[in-house]
Motif scaffolding. Sequence first.
Motif, PDB file in Angstrom:
ATOM      1  N   LEU A  30       0.772  -1.169   0.047  1.00 41.51           N
ATOM      2  CA  LEU A  30       0.009   0.013   0.052  1.00 41.51           C
ATOM      3  C   LEU A  30       0.846   1.285  -0.111  1.00 41.51           C
ATOM      4  CD1 LEU A  30      -2.949  -0.984   2.574  1.00 41.51           C
ATOM      5  CD2 LEU A  30      -2.782  -1.103   0.048  1.00 41.51           C
ATOM      6  N   VAL A  31       1.920   1.069   0.683  1.00 41.66           N
ATOM      7  CA  VAL A  31       2.671   2.355   0.965  1.00 41.66           C
ATOM      8  C   VAL A  31       3.315   3.033  -0.426  1.00 41.66           C
ATOM      9  CG1 VAL A  31       3.268   2.272   3.234  1.00 41.66           C
ATOM     10  CG2 VAL A  31       4.831   1.129   1.607  1.00 41.66           C
ATOM     11  N   THR A  32       3.569   1.926  -1.192  1.00 45.93           N
ATOM     12  CA  THR A  32       4.216   2.245  -2.674  1.00 45.93           C
ATOM     13  C   THR A  32       2.990   2.821  -3.638  1.00 45.93           C
ATOM     14  OG1 THR A  32       3.744  -0.065  -3.490  1.00 45.93           O
ATOM     15  CG2 THR A  32       5.735   0.454  -2.215  1.00 45.93           C
ATOM     16  N   GLU A  33       1.915   2.769  -3.341  1.00 44.83           N
ATOM     17  CA  GLU A  33       0.829   2.910  -4.246  1.00 44.83           C
ATOM     18  C   GLU A  33       0.010   4.367  -3.714  1.00 44.83           C
ATOM     19  OE1 GLU A  33       0.212   1.563  -7.155  1.00 44.83           O
ATOM     20  OE2 GLU A  33       1.721   0.201  -6.846  1.00 44.83           O
ATOM     21  N   GLU A  36       0.392   9.039   0.842  1.00 42.51           N
ATOM     22  CA  GLU A  36       0.790   9.035   2.213  1.00 42.51           C
ATOM     23  C   GLU A  36       2.029   8.284   2.352  1.00 42.51           C
ATOM     24  OE1 GLU A  36      -3.529   9.744   2.617  1.00 42.51           O
ATOM     25  OE2 GLU A  36      -2.143   8.062   1.681  1.00 42.51           O
ATOM     26  N   GLN A  37       2.394   7.307   1.483  1.00 43.83           N
ATOM     27  CA  GLN A  37       3.538   6.650   1.628  1.00 43.83           C
ATOM     28  C   GLN A  37       4.065   5.850   2.783  1.00 43.83           C
ATOM     29  OE1 GLN A  37       6.557   9.202  -0.701  1.00 43.83           O
ATOM     30  NE2 GLN A  37       5.522   8.434  -2.543  1.00 43.83           N
ATOM     31  N   TRP A  38       5.078   6.442   3.093  1.00 46.19           N
ATOM     32  CA  TRP A  38       5.669   5.811   4.508  1.00 46.19           C
ATOM     33  C   TRP A  38       5.225   6.449   5.718  1.00 46.19           C
ATOM     34  CZ3 TRP A  38       7.659   1.468   4.006  1.00 46.19           C
ATOM     35  CH2 TRP A  38       8.224   1.039   2.831  1.00 46.19           C
ATOM     36  N   ASP A  39       4.293   7.426   5.498  1.00 46.05           N
ATOM     37  CA  ASP A  39       3.488   7.979   6.872  1.00 46.05           C
ATOM     38  C   ASP A  39       2.230   7.365   6.903  1.00 46.05           C
ATOM     39  OD1 ASP A  39       5.218   9.930   7.312  1.00 46.05           O
ATOM     40  OD2 ASP A  39       4.599  11.338   5.954  1.00 46.05           O
ATOM     41  N   LEU A  40       1.800   6.381   6.039  1.00 41.71           N
ATOM     42  CA  LEU A  40       0.571   5.763   6.000  1.00 41.71           C
ATOM     43  C   LEU A  40       0.392   4.781   7.464  1.00 41.71           C
ATOM     44  CD1 LEU A  40      -1.957   5.105   4.918  1.00 41.71           C
ATOM     45  CD2 LEU A  40      -0.941   3.108   3.697  1.00 41.71           C
ATOM     46  N   PRO A  41       1.497   3.978   7.856  1.00 37.72           N
ATOM     47  CA  PRO A  41       1.214   3.458   9.335  1.00 37.72           C
ATOM     48  C   PRO A  41       0.834   4.350  10.546  1.00 37.72           C
ATOM     49  CG  PRO A  41       3.282   2.778   8.171  1.00 37.72           C
ATOM     50  CD  PRO A  41       2.789   3.997   7.490  1.00 37.72           C
ATOM     51  N   LEU A  88     -15.973  -3.035   0.226  1.00 36.97           N
ATOM     52  CA  LEU A  88     -15.774  -1.833  -0.440  1.00 36.97           C
ATOM     53  C   LEU A  88     -14.159  -1.432  -0.326  1.00 36.97           C
ATOM     54  CD1 LEU A  88     -18.581   0.487   1.386  1.00 36.97           C
ATOM     55  CD2 LEU A  88     -18.527  -0.651  -1.113  1.00 36.97           C
ATOM     56  N   LEU A  89     -13.415  -2.034   0.283  1.00 38.96           N
ATOM     57  CA  LEU A  89     -11.944  -1.664   0.599  1.00 38.96           C
ATOM     58  C   LEU A  89     -11.540  -2.337  -0.613  1.00 38.96           C
ATOM     59  CD1 LEU A  89      -9.852  -0.081   2.153  1.00 38.96           C
ATOM     60  CD2 LEU A  89      -9.596  -2.466   3.369  1.00 38.96           C
ATOM     61  N   ALA A  90     -11.981  -3.471  -0.857  1.00 43.59           N
ATOM     62  CA  ALA A  90     -11.353  -4.472  -2.042  1.00 43.59           C
ATOM     63  C   ALA A  90     -11.191  -3.483  -3.501  1.00 43.59           C
ATOM     64  CB  ALA A  90     -11.978  -5.553  -2.356  1.00 43.59           C
ATOM     65  N   PHE A  91     -12.366  -2.500  -3.632  1.00 47.83           N
ATOM     66  CA  PHE A  91     -12.388  -1.890  -4.903  1.00 47.83           C
ATOM     67  C   PHE A  91     -12.162  -0.617  -4.704  1.00 47.83           C
ATOM     68  CE2 PHE A  91     -15.385  -5.676  -4.969  1.00 47.83           C
ATOM     69  CZ  PHE A  91     -15.152  -6.025  -6.154  1.00 47.83           C
ATOM     70  N   LEU A  92     -12.205   0.149  -3.569  1.00 52.40           N
ATOM     71  CA  LEU A  92     -11.703   1.614  -3.443  1.00 52.40           C
ATOM     72  C   LEU A  92     -10.735   1.970  -2.775  1.00 52.40           C
ATOM     73  CD1 LEU A  92     -15.673   2.626  -2.294  1.00 52.40           C
ATOM     74  CD2 LEU A  92     -14.674   2.644  -4.598  1.00 52.40           C
ATOM     75  N   TRP A  93      -9.866   0.864  -2.358  1.00 46.28           N
ATOM     76  CA  TRP A  93      -8.683   1.165  -1.544  1.00 46.28           C
ATOM     77  C   TRP A  93      -7.657   2.402  -1.993  1.00 46.28           C
ATOM     78  CZ3 TRP A  93      -3.753   0.423  -3.159  1.00 46.28           C
ATOM     79  CH2 TRP A  93      -3.529  -0.382  -4.248  1.00 46.28           C
ATOM     80  N   SER A  94      -7.677   2.409  -3.390  1.00 49.20           N
ATOM     81  CA  SER A  94      -6.553   3.329  -4.102  1.00 49.20           C
ATOM     82  C   SER A  94      -7.536   4.713  -4.501  1.00 49.20           C
ATOM     83  CB  SER A  94      -6.400   2.508  -5.494  1.00 49.20           C
ATOM     84  OG  SER A  94      -7.285   2.495  -6.183  1.00 49.20           O
ATOM     85  N   TYR A  95      -8.533   4.871  -4.173  1.00 52.00           N
ATOM     86  CA  TYR A  95      -9.433   5.942  -4.319  1.00 52.00           C
ATOM     87  C   TYR A  95      -8.934   7.244  -3.468  1.00 52.00           C
ATOM     88  CZ  TYR A  95     -12.982   9.571  -4.507  1.00 52.00           C
ATOM     89  OH  TYR A  95     -13.503  10.825  -4.832  1.00 52.00           O
ATOM     90  N   THR A  96      -8.382   8.236  -4.218  1.00 59.47           N
ATOM     91  CA  THR A  96      -7.815   9.510  -3.194  1.00 59.47           C
ATOM     92  C   THR A  96      -8.650  10.841  -3.450  1.00 59.47           C
ATOM     93  OG1 THR A  96      -6.213   9.861  -4.954  1.00 59.47           O
ATOM     94  CG2 THR A  96      -5.548   8.618  -3.398  1.00 59.47           C
ATOM     95  N   SER A  97      -8.638  11.848  -2.738  1.00 58.61           N
ATOM     96  CA  SER A  97      -9.372  13.051  -2.909  1.00 58.61           C
ATOM     97  C   SER A  97      -8.529  14.003  -2.102  1.00 58.61           C
ATOM     98  CB  SER A  97     -10.632  13.077  -2.523  1.00 58.61           C
ATOM     99  OG  SER A  97     -10.591  12.643  -1.153  1.00 58.61           O
ATOM    100  N   PRO A  98      -8.328  15.145  -2.785  1.00 59.98           N
ATOM    101  CA  PRO A  98      -7.616  16.278  -1.955  1.00 59.98           C
ATOM    102  C   PRO A  98      -8.198  16.747  -0.770  1.00 59.98           C
ATOM    103  CG  PRO A  98      -8.772  17.118  -3.864  1.00 59.98           C
ATOM    104  CD  PRO A  98      -9.030  15.635  -3.804  1.00 59.98           C
ATOM    105  N   ILE A  99      -7.378  16.973   0.323  1.00 58.22           N
ATOM    106  CA  ILE A  99      -7.836  17.524   1.570  1.00 58.22           C
ATOM    107  C   ILE A  99      -6.622  18.701   1.875  1.00 58.22           C
ATOM    108  CG2 ILE A  99      -8.210  16.959   3.887  1.00 58.22           C
ATOM    109  CD1 ILE A  99      -8.881  14.242   3.460  1.00 58.22           C
ATOM    110  N   ALA A 100      -7.142  19.672   1.922  1.00 58.33           N
ATOM    111  CA  ALA A 100      -6.514  21.094   2.253  1.00 58.33           C
ATOM    112  C   ALA A 100      -5.263  20.962   1.189  1.00 58.33           C
ATOM    113  CB  ALA A 100      -5.803  21.026   3.469  1.00 58.33           C
ATOM    114  N   VAL A 102      -4.150  18.652  -0.438  1.00 60.32           N
ATOM    115  CA  VAL A 102      -3.149  17.386  -0.522  1.00 60.32           C
ATOM    116  C   VAL A 102      -3.832  16.455  -0.827  1.00 60.32           C
ATOM    117  CG1 VAL A 102      -1.309  16.259   0.783  1.00 60.32           C
ATOM    118  CG2 VAL A 102      -1.415  18.812   1.064  1.00 60.32           C
ATOM    119  N   PRO A 103      -3.546  15.417  -1.808  1.00 64.70           N
ATOM    120  CA  PRO A 103      -4.134  14.253  -1.926  1.00 64.70           C
ATOM    121  C   PRO A 103      -3.899  13.233  -0.887  1.00 64.70           C
ATOM    122  CG  PRO A 103      -2.192  14.327  -3.346  1.00 64.70           C
ATOM    123  CD  PRO A 103      -2.095  15.490  -2.748  1.00 64.70           C
ATOM    124  N   HIS A 104      -5.097  12.684  -0.333  1.00 66.50           N
ATOM    125  CA  HIS A 104      -5.062  11.541   0.638  1.00 66.50           C
ATOM    126  C   HIS A 104      -5.802  10.306   0.367  1.00 66.50           C
ATOM    127  CE1 HIS A 104      -2.837  13.635   4.029  1.00 66.50           C
ATOM    128  NE2 HIS A 104      -3.637  14.827   3.537  1.00 66.50           N
TER     129      HIS A 104
END
Length: 387
Positions: A30-33, A36-41, A88-100, A102-104
Amino acid sequence: MALLTHLLACVFGTGSWVAINGLWVELPLLVTELPEQWDLPSYLTVIIQMANVGPLFVTLMHRFRPGLLKEVAVIYVILSMGVLACLLLAFLWSYTSPIAGVPHSTALLVLTLFLSLVDCTSSVTFLPFMMQLQPQYLTTFFIGEGLSGLIPALIALGQGSGISSCVNVSRVVNSTSGNETTFQMETRYLPAHFSTLVFFLIMTVMMVACLAAFFFLSRQPKVWELSQQQLFPSSITLNSFDQVPEDGAGSGGRGGHPCPKDAGEPGEALPEKVSYPLAKLVFIYLLVAWVSALTNGVLPSVQSYSCLPYGSTAYHLSATLSSMANPLACIVAMFLPGRSLLLLGALTVLGTGFGAYNMAIAVMSPCPVLQDSEWGDVVIVSGRAPP
């Protein structure tokens, strides 16, 4: 019927923490995709701790409005929520949207909150339900609870997520004297054997199996035949601390109380409940709080910083093998039970030492000790599991 009930209890136990354990072992991919990268944990750790409002709400309801919440209904709700969130997580885990600006990974973070509510609330709902069954099924339930970490870890090992290799890449650079060819090392992530979609679908199937196991488990008539011991539920909740008197009479020992005999087995003495002094109880609770803080809060949040300098392979192994440590420890404890407070204290000190090493490595990141040595990989992977 007894074998079937043991199987159902085990499958029911696997649904207790399988979703969150699955997220942790899938982090190397997940952190490679995700942005948040390595801040995800760190994000996931905060969200999981926020989900403790679930068990707090259930506890307060039982305290101030007893009888309003029924364990069976609550379990159906949280398991259904877990199945839907995993799907839902299986199909939407890669979905991102901007917050302030910054994409999250909004879908992943929101669904993680719901999965955390399911797993955290299971701690205060699954056990009260299991207490209504015969005591021998409680051990099987704990085995299944351990498998909720072991099975996702084995699946992630087979998936090979997040494993990388270094490749020497040539580049052509324009200069005043003409084109020059330079060489530099780049990290290339090896493709996983199956996708994140498949992994989360497997987690969904496990949650569905847990829901189905609970459905059949709650409808078996024999497991609802409670003895007179049901009047004293504390003798079941403290089953792991029970001791059998040497004289087998089931009568007064030091600090203990006689337990009623099972109506179905006349003449057979049941285990005697042992009570601990207040000082020892405080000591045990402090140990539990300290170890839980390390394993559920402190170490997971800095895991990427302590393991990343040693490479993605070390991170992948530490994430998966640490999830296998809990069920393996539970299996060892079944065959080699140890109730000595001195042993518990010694193990806690040992685990704290490994935790301190992990924190020190995280502080020294990205240039920790033994970074260029294979011993560094061995030590950081080995030191991630003991707490």
